[in-house]
Design a protein around this motif. Structure first.
Motif, PDB file in Angstrom:
ATOM      1  N   ASP B 450      30.411  76.293  74.534  1.00 26.09           N
ATOM      2  CA  ASP B 450      29.046  76.439  75.032  1.00 26.09           C
ATOM      3  C   ASP B 450      29.006  75.969  76.479  1.00 26.09           C
ATOM      4  OD1 ASP B 450      25.704  75.200  74.316  1.00 26.09           O
ATOM      5  OD2 ASP B 450      26.399  77.189  74.949  1.00 26.09           O
ATOM      6  N   HIS B 452      26.644  74.608  79.592  1.00 30.55           N
ATOM      7  CA  HIS B 452      25.379  73.914  79.825  1.00 30.55           C
ATOM      8  C   HIS B 452      24.436  74.812  80.627  1.00 30.55           C
ATOM      9  CE1 HIS B 452      22.517  70.852  81.015  1.00 30.55           C
ATOM     10  NE2 HIS B 452      23.110  70.021  80.181  1.00 30.55           N
ATOM     11  N   ARG B 454      22.006  74.213  82.597  1.00 33.81           N
ATOM     12  CA  ARG B 454      21.660  73.872  83.968  1.00 33.81           C
ATOM     13  C   ARG B 454      22.849  73.438  84.805  1.00 33.81           C
ATOM     14  NH1 ARG B 454      18.585  69.937  82.899  1.00 33.81           N
ATOM     15  NH2 ARG B 454      17.724  70.725  80.966  1.00 33.81           N
ATOM     16  N   HIS B 455      23.921  73.104  84.150  1.00 35.28           N
ATOM     17  CA  HIS B 455      25.130  72.722  84.883  1.00 35.28           C
ATOM     18  C   HIS B 455      26.232  73.695  84.498  1.00 35.28           C
ATOM     19  CE1 HIS B 455      23.299  68.895  86.009  1.00 35.28           C
ATOM     20  NE2 HIS B 455      22.795  68.904  84.793  1.00 35.28           N
ATOM     21  N   MET B 458      29.847  72.819  83.399  1.00 40.88           N
ATOM     22  CA  MET B 458      30.190  71.991  82.238  1.00 40.88           C
ATOM     23  C   MET B 458      30.328  72.878  81.020  1.00 40.88           C
ATOM     24  SD  MET B 458      30.425  69.092  83.537  1.00 40.88           S
ATOM     25  CE  MET B 458      30.433  67.818  82.307  1.00 40.88           C
ATOM     26  N   VAL B 470      35.116  68.428  76.658  1.00 36.32           N
ATOM     27  CA  VAL B 470      34.206  68.902  77.697  1.00 36.32           C
ATOM     28  C   VAL B 470      35.049  69.209  78.918  1.00 36.32           C
ATOM     29  CG1 VAL B 470      32.258  68.347  79.184  1.00 36.32           C
ATOM     30  CG2 VAL B 470      32.316  67.485  76.840  1.00 36.32           C
ATOM     31  N   LYS B 499      26.621  72.869  70.759  1.00 34.99           N
ATOM     32  CA  LYS B 499      25.478  73.333  71.542  1.00 34.99           C
ATOM     33  C   LYS B 499      25.011  72.236  72.485  1.00 34.99           C
ATOM     34  CE  LYS B 499      23.772  77.500  70.204  1.00 34.99           C
ATOM     35  NZ  LYS B 499      24.738  78.441  70.672  1.00 34.99           N
ATOM     36  N   TRP B 500      24.796  72.610  73.706  1.00 33.00           N
ATOM     37  CA  TRP B 500      24.243  71.653  74.664  1.00 33.00           C
ATOM     38  C   TRP B 500      22.769  71.439  74.369  1.00 33.00           C
ATOM     39  CZ3 TRP B 500      26.838  68.695  77.986  1.00 33.00           C
ATOM     40  CH2 TRP B 500      28.114  69.085  78.393  1.00 33.00           C
ATOM     41  N   LYS B 502      19.089  69.233  75.765  1.00 33.81           N
ATOM     42  CA  LYS B 502      18.462  68.752  76.995  1.00 33.81           C
ATOM     43  C   LYS B 502      18.963  67.360  77.328  1.00 33.81           C
ATOM     44  CE  LYS B 502      14.015  70.912  77.872  1.00 33.81           C
ATOM     45  NZ  LYS B 502      12.571  70.802  77.714  1.00 33.81           N
ATOM     46  N   ASP B 503      18.952  67.048  78.572  1.00 34.82           N
ATOM     47  CA  ASP B 503      19.355  65.701  78.965  1.00 34.82           C
ATOM     48  C   ASP B 503      18.453  64.691  78.290  1.00 34.82           C
ATOM     49  OD1 ASP B 503      20.149  66.444  82.473  1.00 34.82           O
ATOM     50  OD2 ASP B 503      21.056  67.030  80.560  1.00 34.82           O
ATOM     51  N   LEU B 509      23.990  63.872  80.037  1.00 32.58           N
ATOM     52  CA  LEU B 509      24.205  65.139  79.355  1.00 32.58           C
ATOM     53  C   LEU B 509      24.584  64.861  77.905  1.00 32.58           C
ATOM     54  CD1 LEU B 509      26.404  66.844  82.089  1.00 32.58           C
ATOM     55  CD2 LEU B 509      23.980  67.157  81.723  1.00 32.58           C
ATOM     56  N   PHE B 511      25.289  66.866  73.886  1.00 37.34           N
ATOM     57  CA  PHE B 511      25.411  68.094  73.109  1.00 37.34           C
ATOM     58  C   PHE B 511      25.616  67.727  71.641  1.00 37.34           C
ATOM     59  CE2 PHE B 511      30.006  67.796  72.537  1.00 37.34           C
ATOM     60  CZ  PHE B 511      30.413  67.074  73.648  1.00 37.34           C
TER      61      PHE B 511
END
Lengths: 125, 772
Positions: B450, B452, B454-455, B458, B470, B499-500, B502-503, B509, B511
């Motif tokens: 998976d 991330h 927003r990143h 990653m 990771v 699955k990632w 939300k922070d 971070l 998952f």
């Protein structure tokens, strides 16, 4: 030598110290991969002086290509930069009837790939 | 008529004066009544008889002498017009003395020259001064001895031809003549001046007249000195040559001309080198930027020097110690690598030119004739040499870069789980089908991956041995950035899905991973370590008859196959198990489920939430079935039978009612609920039957393409035909007007309408049977 004149005409900062180009492993692998791609005739790497560093073609052809294409590179770069000095040339292709030359110039080297155009259609399935 | 004869002065007339005497003054004549006083001079007796009388008297005397001369009376016409006189007669006119004078004035010069005077504004008479005529002009060669030029000449030594010198010359001649004459007569021989004399003569006369000669010689001598005196008087004038234009001597000399000789020197030419350069705007620009950079560097160096010298020295030592030499080479290589990659892409573009064009521009025209059905156009195939024997276990698109996707390689073969000693996660780019852009190594088969949202660098991967890894794509390393270990909460079974999330509140971070050991674990990346928290453990769902202990059931766990979080509610997630049960759970309570869905009879392969209507989710299992659920209801809304083992299912991002599924027999099924609730809109085999199984499918978020992973390690990319991408007119117009929200609403509405039709009869049923 006209060559030295032309290279001295390039004024991109201090003179280049490294005339020898040592290719890293990754680079070698990548070049090999390109070479083995479909319809690629040859791959040439030239240093800033126009001397071929690595080539998959025979020497006479390599030298010819090296000389001619480095001149063309300078011209092309001059064009792009003269239009806008903040711009710079990334790469360009020269497509002819028999084959296509893909050129990626830089201040310290030029990468050249010769490729044949596709004649037969690809069957994906 | 008194006549006044006017006489011009200064004039004498002899003849007339005689006549006047003759006239006398006694008789009064008509003419000279008054004139008598003046003597009537100049009037010839003429006229009447009175005159005659007088005239006769006079003339008588004359005529008596000359009796034969008849007295002729001259008749003159009386002047009618008087010229400047009142009454002028010819006699008077005759008596008039006409004065003739010689003047130097030019009679022809204008006498009445006028000029306009601007001061007075009038014409003013101007008298011309130079109105002289030259009467006589003789060119001479004399000038006055006192004039400037004469003085100059005297000074120059020419001498003046003055009277005395003239005299003396003349004297000289005269005296010489005299002497000559003397000598001739007396026969002198002592005369110096006389060289032309006849010597014989002198000798003859010598004896006889010596005395006289002596006397004469004295005279001569006397004369001589006088003459000499006169010479002396005149100065040097006599003997000196006079400069004048008559006596002129020209002298010339010729000098010796030296012989001309030319001398030349030739040196060796200095060594030359040709240098040529060109100047362009961009060359100047480069020079300026380089200069600026240098300046900046210098400033920085100075700053560094000023600030922390110790640190700088330590830093510099470090730099010296570290290998600096290959640095330029490294940079070079890096640049070259970039260029080489681009070249590779170019080569591939050339090779797969048709495909690239198809990808961009091909739209199946035949879709217009097919009402509902659509087709899938095969595009590229992605392969990785080293992972040739492995299956694609997961596909994930990069949320930021629409052309990147990650594919994980592993095996589903239970017996071969430990075989792949090295496995990969490849990040491919559509632009380069021949080689992955990024490569991540793993020590065993990778079962899920998976990226991330927003990143995008990653990458989380779940491995077959239960560990999670990771990867950081920014680092040019193929090894995992973080890896879970046995100490660190590694799963005991295969990690099936990752699955990632939300922070978390601290911004780290994190998952989730679900594995066959029944744990749903939350992993948090805290700086350099990977922390795990067991979110929940899936309890065994089915009823087990335990003959020995009753507590076993609590400890027994079900293997989880997939996990998926609700897009809107971050705490709610669904877990699908190996037993075919779906649990709705929440992150806040780890022990209790919110809901249980008896979804399938076999293990659930995938759960996917609908992006538009977050209460809907779709599930697929190996038992040939696809079911669509509303999370509020335990009964599925839709059920589809695909006649073959379903590998994967995915919702389409562009429509709320479209989803795709892949089956083992190599087919891809695309459904559009809006169009057809029961049958797939497209059912197309991608690969020949029985060659490979299709394992996974995923839609691209931006392009109308689908990637399908098979069991041979190949990722197929296919393009969806227009029919499969149908959007209702309202949605299209909304999108055209750039109202994405409206489009979204429309999509939602579409599905809602659809669901409403399906739901109504079932809703009540669902509620009745709603029991945990």
């Amino acid at each position: 030598m006209k060559r030295s004149d032309q290279t001295s005409a390039r004024s991109s900062g201090p003179p280049k110290v490294n005339k020898k180009i040592l290719l890293s492993e990754e680079m070698e692998v990548t070049l090999k991969r390109i070479q083995e791609s479909k319809n690629v005739i040859g791959v040439i790497v030239i240093n800033s002086e126009g001397m071929p560093v690595k080539s998959s073609l025979d020497s006479t052809l390599t030298v010819q290509y090296a000389d001619l294409i480095s001149q063309l590179c300078q011209q092309a770069q001059s064009v792009i930069r003269a239009l806008d000095p903040t711009n710079d040339l990334d790469y360009f292709r020269v497509k002819s009837k028999k084959y296509e030359i893909l050129i990626a110039p830089d201040s310290s080297y030029v990468l050249i790939v010769l490729q044949n155009p596709i004649v037969e259609e690809l069957n994906v399935k | 008529m008194p006549n006044l004869p006017l006489k011009s002065p200064g004039k004498t007339s002899f003849a007339k004066s005689a006549l006047i005497r003759g006239k006398g003054s006694g008789t009064a004549t008509p003419f000279g009544g008054v004139a008598g006083k003046k003597g009537g001079g100049g009037n010839l007796p003429a006229g009447g008889p009175g005159h005659e009388g007088e005239a006769n008297g006079i003339l008588e005397g004359i005529s008596s002498l000359h009796s034969w001369i008849k007295t002729q009376t001259m008749i003159r016409p009386t002047p009618k017009i008087s010229r400047g006189k009142l009454n002028g007669t010819y006699e008077e006119d005759a008596d008039e003395d006409v004065v003739i004078t010689l003047t130097a004035k030019n009679p022809q010069a204008p006498k009445n020259v006028v000029r306009f005077d601007y001061t007075s504004g009038e014409y003013i008479n101007i008298k011309l001064s130079e109105t002289m005529i030259d009467h006589l002009e003789i060119e001479s060669t004399c000038f006055h001895r006192d004039s400037v030029e004469a003085k100059k000449q005297i000074q120059a030594g020419g001498g003046a031809m003055n009277a005395s010198s003239f005299r003396h010359l003349a004297k000289g001649v005269v005296k010489r003549d005299r002497i000559i004459s003397l000598i001739n007569t007396e026969g002198l021989d002592e005369d110096e001046h006389d060289e032309d004399l006849d010597e014989e003569r002198t000798k003859r006369n010598q004896t006889a007249k010596r005395d006289q000669v002596a006397r004469d010689a004295e005279k001569v001598k006397a004369v001589k000195p006088r003459r000499r005196d006169s010479d002396d008087e005149d100065g040097d004038g006599g003997d000196k040559k006079l400069q004048n234009q008559f006596s002129f001597v020209e002298r010339a000399t010729q000098t010796m001309n030296n012989a001309m000789k030319s001398a030349a020197i030739q040196t060796e030419p200095p060594p030359r080198a040709n240098f040529s350069d060109s100047v362009n705007q961009w060359i100047i620009f480069d020079a300026y930027t380089a200069y600026e950079k240098q300046k900046e560097l210098q400033e920085e160096q100075e700053k560094n020097k000023g600030k922390k010298e110790e640190n700088v020295s330590a830093y510099s030592i470090k730099r010296i110690l570290s290998d600096k030499k290959p640095d330029p080479n490294e940079d070079l290589n890096r640049n070259m690598l970039k260029a080489a990659k681009i070249l590779e892409r170019m080569v591939n573009q050339n090779t797969y030119n048709d495909i690239a064009l198809d990808f961009k521009y091909w739209e199946d025209a035949s879709d217009e004739f097919r009402e509902t059905e659509g087709t899938l156009l095969p595009l590229w195939k992605f392969n990785f040499e080293k992972a040739r024997d492995m299956e694609i276990t997961c596909l994930c698109w990069n949320p930021c870069y629409t052309d990147l996707f990650a594919a994980s390689y592993g095996t589903y073969n239970f017996y071969e789980q430990d075989k792949p000693e090295e496995s990969y996660v490849c990040v491919f780019s559509l632009k380069n089908p021949s080689f992955p852009e990024y490569l991540c190594k793993a020590h065993c088969g990778v079962m899920c991956v998976d990226i991330h949202p927003r990143h995008p660098h990653m990458l989380a991967a779940g491995l077959a041995d239960g560990s999670v890894a990771v990867y950081n794509l920014q680092v040019h390393s193929q090894d995992p950035f973080y890896l879970s270990t046995a100490n660190n909460g590694k799963h005991q079974d295969i990690v099936w899905q990752i699955k990632w999330a939300k922070d978390n509140l601290d911004g780290y971070l994190n998952f989730y991973s679900v594995s066959g050991d029944g744990r749903v674990t939350n992993w948090t990346i805290v700086k350099t370590a990977l922390w795990h928290t067991d979110t929940m453990s899936i309890k065994f769902s089915r009823h087990l008859e335990n003959f020995s202990e009753e507590l076993v059931r609590d400890n027994l766990r079900e293997g989880g196959r997939c996990v998926n979080f609700n897009p809107t509610d971050e705490t709610m997630f669904l877990v699908g198990t190996d037993e075919g049960v779906i649990y709705k759970c929440t992150t806040e309570y780890s022990s209790k489920y919110l809901e249980t869905y008896p979804a399938h009879n076999t293990s659930i392969y995938n759960i996917a939430w609908n992006q538009y209507v977050p209460s809907i989710f779709i599930t697929c299992a190996s038992e040939w079935m696809i079911k669509i659920w509303d999370h509020n209801s335990r009964k599925p809304l839709f059920m589809f039978d695909l006649n073959s083992q379903v590998g994967d299912v995915a919702w389409a991002p562009y429509s709320s009612t479209v989803f795709a599924a892949v089956t083992i027999d190599g087919k891809v099924h695309v459904f559009d609920l809006h169009v057809d609730k029961y049958h797939p809109v497209c059912s197309q085999p991608i690969i020949p039957r029985k060659k490979a199984r299709l394992n996974h499918v995923s839609f691209n978020l931006h392009h109308p393409i689908l990637i399908v992973g098979d069991s041979k390690g190949t990722v197929h990319c296919v393009k969806l035909s227009p029919n499969l991408r149908r959007q209702t007119k309202e949605v299209k117009t909304a999108l055209a007007n750039k109202e994405p929200k409206k489009a979204l609403e429309l999509e939602i509405k579409k599905l809602e309408n659809l669901l409403a039709m399906v739901r109504e009869p079932q809703d009540n049923k669902g509620r009745k049977e709603d029991e945990p």
